[in-house]
Write a protein that holds these residues in place. Structure first.
Motif, PDB file in Angstrom:
ATOM      1  N   SER A  67      -6.242  33.240  11.664  1.00  0.00           N
ATOM      2  CA  SER A  67      -4.854  33.565  12.015  1.00  0.00           C
ATOM      3  C   SER A  67      -3.833  33.117  10.982  1.00  0.00           C
ATOM      4  O   SER A  67      -2.692  33.573  11.007  1.00  0.00           O
ATOM      5  N   VAL A  68      -4.227  32.208  10.109  1.00  0.00           N
ATOM      6  CA  VAL A  68      -3.330  31.739   9.061  1.00  0.00           C
ATOM      7  C   VAL A  68      -4.094  31.636   7.750  1.00  0.00           C
ATOM      8  O   VAL A  68      -5.309  31.466   7.743  1.00  0.00           O
ATOM      9  N   GLU A  69      -3.350  31.749   6.682  1.00  0.00           N
ATOM     10  CA  GLU A  69      -3.871  31.420   5.354  1.00  0.00           C
ATOM     11  C   GLU A  69      -2.971  30.305   4.852  1.00  0.00           C
ATOM     12  O   GLU A  69      -1.736  30.466   4.807  1.00  0.00           O
ATOM     13  N   ARG A  70      -3.563  29.162   4.532  1.00  0.00           N
ATOM     14  CA  ARG A  70      -2.769  28.014   4.142  1.00  0.00           C
ATOM     15  C   ARG A  70      -3.568  27.097   3.247  1.00  0.00           C
ATOM     16  O   ARG A  70      -4.775  27.265   3.083  1.00  0.00           O
ATOM     17  N   GLU A  71      -2.883  26.130   2.685  1.00  0.00           N
ATOM     18  CA  GLU A  71      -3.558  25.077   1.932  1.00  0.00           C
ATOM     19  C   GLU A  71      -3.002  23.749   2.437  1.00  0.00           C
ATOM     20  O   GLU A  71      -1.836  23.663   2.837  1.00  0.00           O
ATOM     21  N   ILE A  72      -3.847  22.756   2.420  1.00  0.00           N
ATOM     22  CA  ILE A  72      -3.455  21.408   2.821  1.00  0.00           C
ATOM     23  C   ILE A  72      -3.737  20.492   1.654  1.00  0.00           C
ATOM     24  O   ILE A  72      -4.821  20.524   1.077  1.00  0.00           O
ATOM     25  N   ARG A  73      -2.747  19.660   1.352  1.00  0.00           N
ATOM     26  CA  ARG A  73      -2.888  18.682   0.264  1.00  0.00           C
ATOM     27  C   ARG A  73      -2.623  17.292   0.825  1.00  0.00           C
ATOM     28  O   ARG A  73      -1.655  17.102   1.569  1.00  0.00           O
ATOM     29  N   MET A  74      -3.467  16.350   0.465  1.00  0.00           N
ATOM     30  CA  MET A  74      -3.263  14.944   0.804  1.00  0.00           C
ATOM     31  C   MET A  74      -2.788  14.269  -0.469  1.00  0.00           C
ATOM     32  O   MET A  74      -3.487  14.296  -1.487  1.00  0.00           O
ATOM     33  N   VAL A  75      -1.611  13.669  -0.417  1.00  0.00           N
ATOM     34  CA  VAL A  75      -0.973  13.121  -1.612  1.00  0.00           C
ATOM     35  C   VAL A  75      -0.581  11.669  -1.351  1.00  0.00           C
ATOM     36  O   VAL A  75      -0.011  11.368  -0.306  1.00  0.00           O
ATOM     37  N   GLU A  76      -0.873  10.812  -2.311  1.00  0.00           N
ATOM     38  CA  GLU A  76      -0.424   9.426  -2.223  1.00  0.00           C
ATOM     39  C   GLU A  76       0.970   9.333  -2.790  1.00  0.00           C
ATOM     40  O   GLU A  76       1.281   9.972  -3.807  1.00  0.00           O
ATOM     41  N   GLY A  77       1.834   8.588  -2.133  1.00  0.00           N
ATOM     42  CA  GLY A  77       3.216   8.499  -2.597  1.00  0.00           C
ATOM     43  C   GLY A  77       3.838   7.156  -2.285  1.00  0.00           C
ATOM     44  O   GLY A  77       3.203   6.275  -1.728  1.00  0.00           O
ATOM     45  N   GLY A  78       5.113   7.036  -2.610  1.00  0.00           N
ATOM     46  CA  GLY A  78       5.842   5.796  -2.461  1.00  0.00           C
ATOM     47  C   GLY A  78       6.429   5.568  -1.117  1.00  0.00           C
ATOM     48  O   GLY A  78       6.274   6.153  -0.140  1.00  0.00           O
TER      49      GLY A  78
ATOM     50  N   MET B 222       0.854  -1.188   0.000  1.00  0.00           N
ATOM     51  CA  MET B 222       0.000   0.000   0.000  1.00  0.00           C
ATOM     52  C   MET B 222       0.895   1.245   0.000  1.00  0.00           C
ATOM     53  O   MET B 222       1.881   1.317   0.712  1.00  0.00           O
ATOM     54  N   ALA B 223       0.517   2.222  -0.796  1.00  0.00           N
ATOM     55  CA  ALA B 223       1.276   3.465  -0.899  1.00  0.00           C
ATOM     56  C   ALA B 223       1.111   4.315   0.350  1.00  0.00           C
ATOM     57  O   ALA B 223       0.052   4.333   0.976  1.00  0.00           O
ATOM     58  N   LYS B 224       2.163   4.996   0.711  1.00  0.00           N
ATOM     59  CA  LYS B 224       2.121   5.924   1.842  1.00  0.00           C
ATOM     60  C   LYS B 224       1.218   7.101   1.489  1.00  0.00           C
ATOM     61  O   LYS B 224       0.940   7.372   0.327  1.00  0.00           O
ATOM     62  N   GLY B 225       0.788   7.822   2.514  1.00  0.00           N
ATOM     63  CA  GLY B 225       0.019   9.040   2.328  1.00  0.00           C
ATOM     64  C   GLY B 225       0.759  10.200   2.957  1.00  0.00           C
ATOM     65  O   GLY B 225       1.398  10.045   4.007  1.00  0.00           O
ATOM     66  N   TYR B 226       0.698  11.348   2.324  1.00  0.00           N
ATOM     67  CA  TYR B 226       1.392  12.530   2.825  1.00  0.00           C
ATOM     68  C   TYR B 226       0.423  13.694   2.969  1.00  0.00           C
ATOM     69  O   TYR B 226      -0.343  13.987   2.067  1.00  0.00           O
ATOM     70  N   TRP B 227       0.472  14.313   4.125  1.00  0.00           N
ATOM     71  CA  TRP B 227      -0.305  15.510   4.434  1.00  0.00           C
ATOM     72  C   TRP B 227       0.696  16.646   4.306  1.00  0.00           C
ATOM     73  O   TRP B 227       1.677  16.715   5.048  1.00  0.00           O
ATOM     74  N   ILE B 228       0.467  17.526   3.348  1.00  0.00           N
ATOM     75  CA  ILE B 228       1.383  18.632   3.099  1.00  0.00           C
ATOM     76  C   ILE B 228       0.635  19.937   3.346  1.00  0.00           C
ATOM     77  O   ILE B 228      -0.400  20.198   2.731  1.00  0.00           O
ATOM     78  N   THR B 229       1.155  20.715   4.268  1.00  0.00           N
ATOM     79  CA  THR B 229       0.561  22.016   4.578  1.00  0.00           C
ATOM     80  C   THR B 229       1.511  23.103   4.112  1.00  0.00           C
ATOM     81  O   THR B 229       2.689  23.097   4.466  1.00  0.00           O
ATOM     82  N   ILE B 230       0.984  24.012   3.315  1.00  0.00           N
ATOM     83  CA  ILE B 230       1.757  25.139   2.810  1.00  0.00           C
ATOM     84  C   ILE B 230       1.087  26.408   3.329  1.00  0.00           C
ATOM     85  O   ILE B 230      -0.068  26.694   2.998  1.00  0.00           O
ATOM     86  N   TYR B 231       1.797  27.117   4.159  1.00  0.00           N
ATOM     87  CA  TYR B 231       1.271  28.366   4.715  1.00  0.00           C
ATOM     88  C   TYR B 231       1.574  29.503   3.748  1.00  0.00           C
ATOM     89  O   TYR B 231       2.687  29.611   3.235  1.00  0.00           O
ATOM     90  N   HIS B 232       0.574  30.338   3.520  1.00  0.00           N
ATOM     91  CA  HIS B 232       0.763  31.525   2.687  1.00  0.00           C
ATOM     92  C   HIS B 232       1.032  32.743   3.558  1.00  0.00           C
ATOM     93  O   HIS B 232       1.781  33.631   3.170  1.00  0.00           O
ATOM     94  N   SER B 233       0.411  32.764   4.742  1.00  0.00           N
ATOM     95  CA  SER B 233       0.667  33.852   5.688  1.00  0.00           C
ATOM     96  C   SER B 233       0.244  33.414   7.090  1.00  0.00           C
ATOM     97  O   SER B 233      -0.633  32.570   7.260  1.00  0.00           O
ATOM     98  N   VAL B 234       0.902  34.013   8.072  1.00  0.00           N
ATOM     99  CA  VAL B 234       0.575  33.795   9.484  1.00  0.00           C
ATOM    100  C   VAL B 234       0.424  35.178  10.096  1.00  0.00           C
ATOM    101  O   VAL B 234       1.381  35.945  10.165  1.00  0.00           O
TER     102      VAL B 234
END
Length: 96
Positions: free
Chosen positions: A85-96, A1-13
């Motif tokens: 308090s923050v502006e961000r995006e969260i991406r859930m990505v399947e990976g190896g 089964m492929a790993k899963g990655y939660w990636i959070t990218i903040y645009h501003s705090v």
């Protein structure tokens, strides 16, 4: 089964104190859900349209577990603390 990655990218705090309070609850909730923090911090270098703001990468055994962690009641308590308090995006990505 492929790993899963939660990636959070903040645009501003706009309120770092609120972000610190969020982290006190979010970190344990994510760890309890099986997450493993791989990277947390401000990028050393950004390219193209990147913003030199906080990035978090968390590994899970599957992308389904990453999604379940985000949707969990414990994490949602932490998430609600953030408000605007923050502006961000969260991406859930399947990976190896």
């Amino acid at each position: 089964m492929a790993k899963g990655y939660w990636i959070t990218i903040y645009h501003s705090v706009s309120n770092s104190a609120v972000l610190a309070e969020y982290a006190k609850l979010a970190g344990p909730a994510i760890l309890a859900a099986g997450g493993r923090f791989l990277a947390r911090g401000v990028p050393t270098k950004v390219y193209e349209t990147g913003v030199a703001e906080r990035v978090v990468i968390i590994e899970f055994d599957s992308v389904q577990k990453a999604i379940a962690a985000y949707e969990s009641a414990d994490y949602q308590v932490a998430f609600r603390l953030l408000g605007k308090s923050v502006e961000r995006e969260i991406r859930m990505v399947e990976g190896g």
